[in-house]
Design an enzyme around this catalytic site. Structure first.
Site, PDB file in Angstrom:
ATOM      1  N   SER A 145       0.826  -0.852  -0.065  1.00  0.00           N
ATOM      2  CA  SER A 145      -0.169  -0.013   0.377  1.00  0.00           C
ATOM      3  C   SER A 145       0.803   1.316  -0.268  1.00  0.00           C
ATOM      4  O   SER A 145       2.074   1.579   0.588  1.00  0.00           O
ATOM      5  CB  SER A 145      -0.877   0.014   1.307  1.00  0.00           C
ATOM      6  OG  SER A 145      -1.622   1.398   1.698  1.00  0.00           O
ATOM      7  N   TYR A 158      -1.114  -0.967   9.464  1.00  0.00           N
ATOM      8  CA  TYR A 158      -1.524  -1.410   9.001  1.00  0.00           C
ATOM      9  C   TYR A 158       0.006  -0.772   7.716  1.00  0.00           C
ATOM     10  O   TYR A 158       0.014  -1.724   6.962  1.00  0.00           O
ATOM     11  CB  TYR A 158      -2.909  -0.919   8.303  1.00  0.00           C
ATOM     12  CG  TYR A 158      -3.087  -1.144   6.553  1.00  0.00           C
ATOM     13  CD1 TYR A 158      -3.505  -2.499   6.089  1.00  0.00           C
ATOM     14  CD2 TYR A 158      -3.106  -0.435   5.387  1.00  0.00           C
ATOM     15  CE1 TYR A 158      -3.807  -2.170   4.893  1.00  0.00           C
ATOM     16  CE2 TYR A 158      -3.102  -0.249   4.560  1.00  0.00           C
ATOM     17  CZ  TYR A 158      -3.376  -1.618   4.531  1.00  0.00           C
ATOM     18  OH  TYR A 158      -4.103  -1.879   2.967  1.00  0.00           O
TER      19      TYR A 158
HETATM   20  P1  NDP Z   1     -10.502  -6.718  -0.089  1.00  0.00           P
HETATM   21  O1  NDP Z   1     -11.358  -7.162   1.348  1.00  0.00           O
HETATM   22  O2  NDP Z   1     -12.024  -6.173  -0.967  1.00  0.00           O
HETATM   23  O3  NDP Z   1     -11.007  -8.456  -0.198  1.00  0.00           O
HETATM   24  C1  NDP Z   1     -10.395  -9.135   0.260  1.00  0.00           C
HETATM   25  C2  NDP Z   1      -9.899 -10.406  -0.632  1.00  0.00           C
HETATM   26  O4  NDP Z   1      -9.053 -11.677   0.289  1.00  0.00           O
HETATM   27  C3  NDP Z   1     -11.250 -11.012  -0.117  1.00  0.00           C
HETATM   28  O5  NDP Z   1     -11.229 -12.130  -1.199  1.00  0.00           O
HETATM   29  C4  NDP Z   1     -10.873 -12.143   1.397  1.00  0.00           C
HETATM   30  O6  NDP Z   1     -12.427 -13.085   1.349  1.00  0.00           O
HETATM   31  C5  NDP Z   1      -9.645 -12.006   0.927  1.00  0.00           C
HETATM   32  N1  NDP Z   1      -9.364 -12.523   2.626  1.00  0.00           N
HETATM   33  C6  NDP Z   1      -9.750 -11.226   3.667  1.00  0.00           C
HETATM   34  N2  NDP Z   1      -9.324 -12.319   5.052  1.00  0.00           N
HETATM   35  C7  NDP Z   1      -8.314 -13.108   4.544  1.00  0.00           C
HETATM   36  C8  NDP Z   1      -7.367 -14.331   4.860  1.00  0.00           C
HETATM   37  N3  NDP Z   1      -7.559 -13.822   6.403  1.00  0.00           N
HETATM   38  N4  NDP Z   1      -7.580 -15.717   4.489  1.00  0.00           N
HETATM   39  C9  NDP Z   1      -7.976 -15.697   3.266  1.00  0.00           C
HETATM   40  N5  NDP Z   1      -9.153 -14.737   2.538  1.00  0.00           N
HETATM   41  C10 NDP Z   1      -8.855 -13.715   3.143  1.00  0.00           C
HETATM   42  O7  NDP Z   1      -9.454  -6.446  -0.346  1.00  0.00           O
HETATM   43  P2  NDP Z   1      -9.064  -5.030  -0.985  1.00  0.00           P
HETATM   44  O8  NDP Z   1      -9.040  -6.391  -2.699  1.00  0.00           O
HETATM   45  O9  NDP Z   1      -9.114  -3.911  -1.728  1.00  0.00           O
HETATM   46  O10 NDP Z   1      -7.525  -5.916  -0.429  1.00  0.00           O
HETATM   47  C11 NDP Z   1      -6.372  -6.382  -1.556  1.00  0.00           C
HETATM   48  C12 NDP Z   1      -4.963  -6.450  -0.903  1.00  0.00           C
HETATM   49  O11 NDP Z   1      -5.202  -4.989  -1.739  1.00  0.00           O
HETATM   50  C13 NDP Z   1      -5.054  -5.795   0.768  1.00  0.00           C
HETATM   51  O12 NDP Z   1      -3.000  -6.358   0.306  1.00  0.00           O
HETATM   52  C14 NDP Z   1      -5.350  -4.429   0.994  1.00  0.00           C
HETATM   53  O13 NDP Z   1      -3.889  -3.840   1.914  1.00  0.00           O
HETATM   54  C15 NDP Z   1      -4.476  -4.195  -0.180  1.00  0.00           C
HETATM   55  N6  NDP Z   1      -4.723  -2.202  -0.990  1.00  0.00           N
HETATM   56  C16 NDP Z   1      -5.859  -1.919  -0.608  1.00  0.00           C
HETATM   57  C17 NDP Z   1      -6.146  -0.401  -1.188  1.00  0.00           C
HETATM   58  C18 NDP Z   1      -7.806  -0.417  -1.149  1.00  0.00           C
HETATM   59  O14 NDP Z   1      -7.862   1.266  -1.741  1.00  0.00           O
HETATM   60  N7  NDP Z   1      -8.339  -1.463  -1.840  1.00  0.00           N
HETATM   61  C19 NDP Z   1      -5.490  -0.077  -0.723  1.00  0.00           C
HETATM   62  C20 NDP Z   1      -4.036  -0.576  -0.565  1.00  0.00           C
HETATM   63  C21 NDP Z   1      -4.071  -1.655  -0.876  1.00  0.00           C
HETATM   64  P3  NDP Z   1     -12.668 -13.574   2.385  1.00  0.00           P
HETATM   65  O15 NDP Z   1     -13.641 -12.284   3.251  1.00  0.00           O
HETATM   66  O16 NDP Z   1     -13.847 -14.563   2.231  1.00  0.00           O
HETATM   67  O17 NDP Z   1     -11.495 -14.391   3.398  1.00  0.00           O
END
Ligand code: NDP
Length: 256
Positions: A145, A158
């Site tokens: 990020s 974070y």
């Molecule tokens: P979302 O919360 O929209 O999606 C997260 C995904 O990961 C889902 O498929 C969720 O499914 C899965 N997930 C979450 N926790 C776990 C776990 N413990 N084990 C397995 N699967 C898991 O997140 P984003 O797409 O926004 O984020 C993805 C990455 O991008 C992250 O690392 C985030 O920090 C980073 N990021 C995002 C930004 C943004 O603005 N969106 C900005 C900067 C970085 P489920 O909950 O069903 O497990």
């Protein structure tokens, strides 16, 4: 595979059912890769897998909470079996956040965010190392990020995990270069996903984010997955140890 293709490659993308992870799964698969992904919710994962099958993508999935060590061990055994002990691509995408002030984080929240965001990525790199090495040319992408690049006035835990990911990319780039494994970090600014849906729904907040962004908008998951795919191609064969921000220009801190 050609320079601009992932044909014949295998990949593991964590957290592929929504947001950035979902876009990465679809991008890699559309470029010809065979992909394994995971999430914690069986029903949503099943729904995605059916959707992808319908599109002709080669994607499999496991229910796996990547914050739990035994579940990581189990998933990597599955991946080793699926792909004959080799893996070309590892995308550590799972990450979560509680946007809070440092004085407000509870005793449970600190280890939860650490385990979900950084311990999981670190251990999955360890577990995948022999598979990536066996492939002859491995690529690891850490979804970090911009909060691990610049300072932000909330979400310090974070931000620490994301800063650690950027450093991990540098160290592994050095340690595993001899195994022909490249490691890079991709650092997004606000991207429209379920993670930040609520935050961006507050108009005043969303406006303040856009004002801070030269391109004057937040990003789409597909604007992250394109870079992730490129970093996994042979066209990126001399790029390793880098943190690349995909942020509409936010981190240049310029005058606009
Ligand atoms: P979302 O919360 O929209 O999606 C997260 C995904 O990961 C889902 O498929 C969720 O499914 C899965 N997930 C979450 N926790 C776990 C776990 N413990 N084990 C397995 N699967 C898991 O997140 P984003 O797409 O926004 O984020 C993805 C990455 O991008 C992250 O690392 C985030 O920090 C980073 N990021 C995002 C930004 C943004 O603005 N969106 C900005 C900067 C970085 P489920 O909950 O069903 O497990």
């Amino acid at each position: 595979a050609g320079r601009w293709s992932l044909h014949g490659k295998t990949g593991l993308v964590t957290g592929g059912t929504r947001g950035i992870g979902r876009a990465v799964v679809e991008e890699l698969a559309a470029l010809g890769a065979t992909v394994h992904t995971c999430s914690r919710k069986e029903a949503e994962l099943g729904e995605r897998l059916r959707e992808w099958e319908g599109k002709g993508f080669r994607v499999t999935g496991s229910v796996c909470d990547v914050s739990v060590r035994e579940q990581r061990d189990r998933m990597l055994r599955e991946v080793a079996d699926l792909y004959g002990g080799k893996l070309d691509i590892l995308v550590n995408n799972v990450g979560t956040n509680f946007t809070k002030l440092t004085t407000e984080y509870s005793a449970d929240e600190y280890p939860f965010i650490m385990a979900t965001n950084i311990e999981s990525a670190y251990h999955l790199c360890q577990l995948a190392h022999p598979l990536l090495k066996a492939s002859g040319s491995g690529s690891i992408v850490l979804i970090s990020s911009v909060s691990g690049v610049v300072g932000i006035c909330s979400g310090s835990v974070y931000a620490m995990t994301k800063g650690a990911m950027n450093q991990l990319a540098k160290n592994l780039a050095c340690e595993w270069a001899r195994d022909n494994i490249r490691t890079n970090s991709v650092a997004p600014w606000y991207i429209k996903t379920s993670l930040v849906e609520e935050e961006l729904a507050r108009k005043e907040f969303a406006d303040s984010i856009v004002r801070r962004t030269p391109l004057r908008r937040v990003g789409e998951p597909e604007e992250i997955s394109s870079l992730v795919a490129f970093l996994c191609m042979s066209g990126a064969s001399y790029i390793t140890g880098q943190t690349i921000s995909v942020d509409g220009g936010m981190t240049v801190n310029g005058l606009y």
